[in-house]
Design a protein around this motif. Structure first.
Motif, PDB file in Angstrom:
ATOM      1  N   THR A 257       0.824  -1.207   0.000  1.00 22.07           N
ATOM      2  CA  THR A 257       0.000   0.000   0.000  1.00 22.07           C
ATOM      3  C   THR A 257       0.859   1.258   0.000  1.00 22.07           C
ATOM      4  OG1 THR A 257      -0.148   0.186   2.410  1.00 22.07           O
ATOM      5  CG2 THR A 257      -1.754  -1.240   1.313  1.00 22.07           C
ATOM      6  N   ASP A 258       0.284   2.338  -0.504  1.00 20.87           N
ATOM      7  CA  ASP A 258       0.974   3.638  -0.480  1.00 20.87           C
ATOM      8  C   ASP A 258       1.201   4.100   0.956  1.00 20.87           C
ATOM      9  OD1 ASP A 258       0.999   3.688  -3.240  1.00 20.87           O
ATOM     10  OD2 ASP A 258      -0.840   4.901  -3.397  1.00 20.87           O
ATOM     11  N   GLU A 259       0.229   3.825   1.826  1.00 21.31           N
ATOM     12  CA  GLU A 259       0.363   4.247   3.216  1.00 21.31           C
ATOM     13  C   GLU A 259       1.539   3.540   3.888  1.00 21.31           C
ATOM     14  OE1 GLU A 259      -0.488   6.287   6.801  1.00 21.31           O
ATOM     15  OE2 GLU A 259      -0.862   6.632   4.667  1.00 21.31           O
ATOM     16  N   THR A 260       1.739   2.257   3.585  1.00 21.80           N
ATOM     17  CA  THR A 260       2.876   1.539   4.155  1.00 21.80           C
ATOM     18  C   THR A 260       4.181   2.139   3.676  1.00 21.80           C
ATOM     19  OG1 THR A 260       1.663  -0.544   4.383  1.00 21.80           O
ATOM     20  CG2 THR A 260       4.051  -0.697   4.215  1.00 21.80           C
ATOM     21  N   ARG A 261       4.282   2.452   2.396  1.00 21.28           N
ATOM     22  CA  ARG A 261       5.509   3.061   1.881  1.00 21.28           C
ATOM     23  C   ARG A 261       5.748   4.433   2.508  1.00 21.28           C
ATOM     24  NH1 ARG A 261       3.936   0.084  -2.785  1.00 21.28           N
ATOM     25  NH2 ARG A 261       2.501   1.727  -3.455  1.00 21.28           N
ATOM     26  N   ARG A 262       4.661   5.190   2.730  1.00 25.08           N
ATOM     27  CA  ARG A 262       4.819   6.502   3.370  1.00 25.08           C
ATOM     28  C   ARG A 262       5.310   6.343   4.810  1.00 25.08           C
ATOM     29  NH1 ARG A 262       2.737   9.763   6.928  1.00 25.08           N
ATOM     30  NH2 ARG A 262       1.110   8.303   7.542  1.00 25.08           N
ATOM     31  N   LEU A 263       4.740   5.377   5.541  1.00 20.08           N
ATOM     32  CA  LEU A 263       5.157   5.163   6.925  1.00 20.08           C
ATOM     33  C   LEU A 263       6.606   4.704   6.999  1.00 20.08           C
ATOM     34  CD1 LEU A 263       1.944   3.410   8.302  1.00 20.08           C
ATOM     35  CD2 LEU A 263       2.868   5.615   9.068  1.00 20.08           C
ATOM     36  N   ILE A 264       7.019   3.856   6.061  1.00 19.98           N
ATOM     37  CA  ILE A 264       8.412   3.406   6.044  1.00 19.98           C
ATOM     38  C   ILE A 264       9.342   4.588   5.782  1.00 19.98           C
ATOM     39  CG2 ILE A 264      10.086   2.091   4.680  1.00 19.98           C
ATOM     40  CD1 ILE A 264       8.003  -0.120   4.459  1.00 19.98           C
ATOM     41  N   GLY A 265       8.963   5.458   4.851  1.00 17.02           N
ATOM     42  CA  GLY A 265       9.784   6.632   4.560  1.00 17.02           C
ATOM     43  C   GLY A 265       9.902   7.548   5.768  1.00 17.02           C
ATOM     44  N   THR A 266       8.783   7.790   6.447  1.00 12.78           N
ATOM     45  CA  THR A 266       8.807   8.627   7.653  1.00 12.78           C
ATOM     46  C   THR A 266       9.664   7.989   8.738  1.00 12.78           C
ATOM     47  OG1 THR A 266       6.598   9.489   7.157  1.00 12.78           O
ATOM     48  CG2 THR A 266       7.362   9.666   9.443  1.00 12.78           C
ATOM     49  N   PHE A 267       9.496   6.685   8.905  1.00  8.56           N
ATOM     50  CA  PHE A 267      10.245   5.945   9.921  1.00  8.56           C
ATOM     51  C   PHE A 267      11.748   6.062   9.669  1.00  8.56           C
ATOM     52  CE2 PHE A 267      12.084   1.950  11.502  1.00  8.56           C
ATOM     53  CZ  PHE A 267      11.584   1.897  12.793  1.00  8.56           C
ATOM     54  N   LEU A 268      12.185   5.866   8.428  1.00 11.22           N
ATOM     55  CA  LEU A 268      13.606   5.924   8.108  1.00 11.22           C
ATOM     56  C   LEU A 268      14.157   7.341   8.231  1.00 11.22           C
ATOM     57  CD1 LEU A 268      13.816   3.487   5.076  1.00 11.22           C
ATOM     58  CD2 LEU A 268      14.764   3.155   7.355  1.00 11.22           C
ATOM     59  N   GLU A 269      13.376   8.334   7.844  1.00  9.18           N
ATOM     60  CA  GLU A 269      13.823   9.726   7.995  1.00  9.18           C
ATOM     61  C   GLU A 269      14.101  10.048   9.453  1.00  9.18           C
ATOM     62  OE1 GLU A 269      10.966  12.344   6.334  1.00  9.18           O
ATOM     63  OE2 GLU A 269      11.252  11.646   4.264  1.00  9.18           O
ATOM     64  N   ARG A 270      13.233   9.606  10.330  1.00  9.83           N
ATOM     65  CA  ARG A 270      13.405   9.890  11.750  1.00  9.83           C
ATOM     66  C   ARG A 270      14.575   9.100  12.336  1.00  9.83           C
ATOM     67  NH1 ARG A 270       7.585   9.594  14.527  1.00  9.83           N
ATOM     68  NH2 ARG A 270       8.936  10.015  16.343  1.00  9.83           N
ATOM     69  N   LEU A 271      14.758   7.837  11.889  1.00 12.12           N
ATOM     70  CA  LEU A 271      15.911   7.066  12.337  1.00 12.12           C
ATOM     71  C   LEU A 271      17.215   7.735  11.904  1.00 12.12           C
ATOM     72  CD1 LEU A 271      15.220   3.251  11.794  1.00 12.12           C
ATOM     73  CD2 LEU A 271      15.400   4.474  13.953  1.00 12.12           C
ATOM     74  N   THR A 272      17.271   8.170  10.651  1.00 12.25           N
ATOM     75  CA  THR A 272      18.470   8.812  10.124  1.00 12.25           C
ATOM     76  C   THR A 272      18.779  10.103  10.869  1.00 12.25           C
ATOM     77  OG1 THR A 272      17.996   7.866   7.942  1.00 12.25           O
ATOM     78  CG2 THR A 272      19.582   9.665   8.029  1.00 12.25           C
ATOM     79  N   ALA A 273      17.728  10.770  11.336  1.00 13.21           N
ATOM     80  CA  ALA A 273      17.906  12.019  12.084  1.00 13.21           C
ATOM     81  C   ALA A 273      18.356  11.769  13.518  1.00 13.21           C
ATOM     82  CB  ALA A 273      16.606  12.818  12.075  1.00 13.21           C
ATOM     83  N   GLY A 274      18.477  10.502  13.902  1.00 13.48           N
ATOM     84  CA  GLY A 274      18.979  10.187  15.228  1.00 13.48           C
ATOM     85  C   GLY A 274      17.929   9.842  16.259  1.00 13.48           C
ATOM     86  N   GLU A 275      16.662   9.767  15.850  1.00 12.15           N
ATOM     87  CA  GLU A 275      15.622   9.408  16.805  1.00 12.15           C
ATOM     88  C   GLU A 275      15.678   7.910  17.117  1.00 12.15           C
ATOM     89  OE1 GLU A 275      11.656  10.989  16.530  1.00 12.15           O
ATOM     90  OE2 GLU A 275      12.254  12.360  14.926  1.00 12.15           O
ATOM     91  N   SER A 276      15.216   7.563  18.303  1.00 13.61           N
ATOM     92  CA  SER A 276      15.177   6.162  18.729  1.00 13.61           C
ATOM     93  C   SER A 276      13.781   5.608  18.489  1.00 13.61           C
ATOM     94  CB  SER A 276      15.550   6.057  20.217  1.00 13.61           C
ATOM     95  OG  SER A 276      15.486   4.728  20.656  1.00 13.61           O
ATOM     96  N   LEU A 277      13.689   4.697  17.511  1.00 14.70           N
ATOM     97  CA  LEU A 277      12.431   4.048  17.162  1.00 14.70           C
ATOM     98  C   LEU A 277      12.695   2.560  16.967  1.00 14.70           C
ATOM     99  CD1 LEU A 277      11.085   6.609  14.532  1.00 14.70           C
ATOM    100  CD2 LEU A 277      10.114   6.235  16.801  1.00 14.70           C
ATOM    101  N   ALA A 278      11.668   1.745  17.202  1.00 10.76           N
ATOM    102  CA  ALA A 278      11.796   0.301  17.055  1.00 10.76           C
ATOM    103  C   ALA A 278      10.964  -0.180  15.870  1.00 10.76           C
ATOM    104  CB  ALA A 278      11.339  -0.410  18.327  1.00 10.76           C
ATOM    105  N   VAL A 279      11.433  -1.265  15.248  1.00 12.60           N
ATOM    106  CA  VAL A 279      10.741  -1.792  14.073  1.00 12.60           C
ATOM    107  C   VAL A 279       9.324  -2.229  14.424  1.00 12.60           C
ATOM    108  CG1 VAL A 279      10.760  -3.622  12.337  1.00 12.60           C
ATOM    109  CG2 VAL A 279      12.877  -2.463  12.934  1.00 12.60           C
TER     110      VAL A 279
END
Length: 314
Positions: A257-279
């Motif tokens: 789904t497009d929503e899944t791809r959008r969430l993955i993109g947001t998730f990776l952007e925040r991880l790259t920015a140094g935020e702590s998130l879990a899969v």
């Protein structure tokens, strides 16, 4: 999933049993009794080589990575694929010590039983002894056992050094049995009702266990400890690996789904920015926010912010 207001905040119970709201099916990773996720785990590049090195060298595997990166699932997949049995687990806290991981002795219980039975009663020590998870993993066996030592960086500073001798020699002593009158005593194993006969208090492994130790990277370890381990650091995920994880847990439809791809993109952007998130936070978000029956746009942002809340924030 179907999003609807199961709880509305009114506190009004249903008028009849037929009016009760049925809760939705649980996500696959939150079904109980808990099921092993070994078939759904997607090892990152390099992990397979690290596992094989640890197996070949008979060394513990120290896996470092963020919370929720799948570190503790590694052992489930290896144990299932190599038929090593149900993994033993030792969850570390600041109070964890080597002795309790090897065996537990209920001295007070034994004294109490002796008093109740009197001078003519039995002095059997076996009911008051039990192997710990590490002690059970070191029992003689034809095939190695699998042992997870989870979050070892939460331990007391001395624990990694305390482990060195036991993991190097693959043996330990139970002093209470070395002093006991009988030569052979059957001691219960960890995680079941099976027993193993110990002779004169000595336990020595014949097949070194496959040990995975996990760390969140919150502390440094002594060099003497590190050189006895095969070390692997979980890399930051890529869009492709996250899509594979979503597909493995939720199916191709959810992953496409497009929503899944959008969430993955947001998730990776925040991880790259140094935020702590879990899969698993990403999986939760995909479960709640993808599909035709997801929350309306007004609620979507609030739910996303709730589920993908940065782990270092209170």
């Amino acid at each position: 999933m179907t999003w609807q207001p199961y709880y509305t905040g009114t506190g009004t119970p249903p008028a009849t049993p037929e009016d009760r709201v049925e809760l939705p099916p649980a996500p696959p990773w939150r079904e109980f009794p808990r099921r092993s996720l070994h078939e759904r785990f997607v090892p990152p590049p390099g992990l397979v080589e690290a596992v094989n090195a640890a197996l070949a060298l008979r060394r513990p595997l120290l896996v470092t990575g963020q919370a929720g990166s799948g570190k503790s699932t590694v052992i489930e997949q290896v144990a299932a694929e190599l038929d090593l049995g149900t993994p033993l687990r030792w969850h570390i806290t600041s109070r964890s010590g080597l002795a309790e991981a090897l065996y537990r002795y209920d001295a007070l219980g034994r004294i109490h039983a002796q008093r109740l039975e009197g001078s003519g009663g039995s002095d059997d020590i076996a009911p008051f002894l039990r192997f710990g998870p590490l002690g059970t993993a070191l029992l003689p066996a034809d095939r190695p056992r699998a042992l997870l030592i989870d979050e070892i960086d939460k331990s007391d500073l001395d624990l990694p050094s305390d482990l060195l001798d036991v993991l190097e020699r693959g043996e330990f002593e139970i002093p209470e049995l070395a002093r006991y009158g009988a030569d052979d005593v059957a001691v219960r194993e960890w995680g079941g009702d099976g027993t193993h006969e110990v002779t004169r208090g000595r336990v020595q492994c014949t097949a070194f266990p496959f040990i995975v130790m996990t760390s969140n990277g919150e502390r440094d370890f002594p060099a003497a400890f590190l050189r006895r381990c095969v070390r692997f650091t979980m890399p930051l995920p890529t869009p492709e690996t996250l899509l594979r994880v979503v597909r493995a847990h939720m199916g191709a439809e959810a992953a496409g789904t497009d929503e899944t791809r959008r969430l993955i993109g947001t998730f990776l952007e925040r991880l790259t920015a140094g935020e702590s998130l879990a899969v698993d936070q990403l999986l939760n978000a995909v479960h709640l926010l993808s599909g035709e029956d997801a929350p309306t746009e007004e609620r979507r942002a609030a739910v996303e912010d709730l589920i993908l809340r940065e782990l270092s924030r209170v």
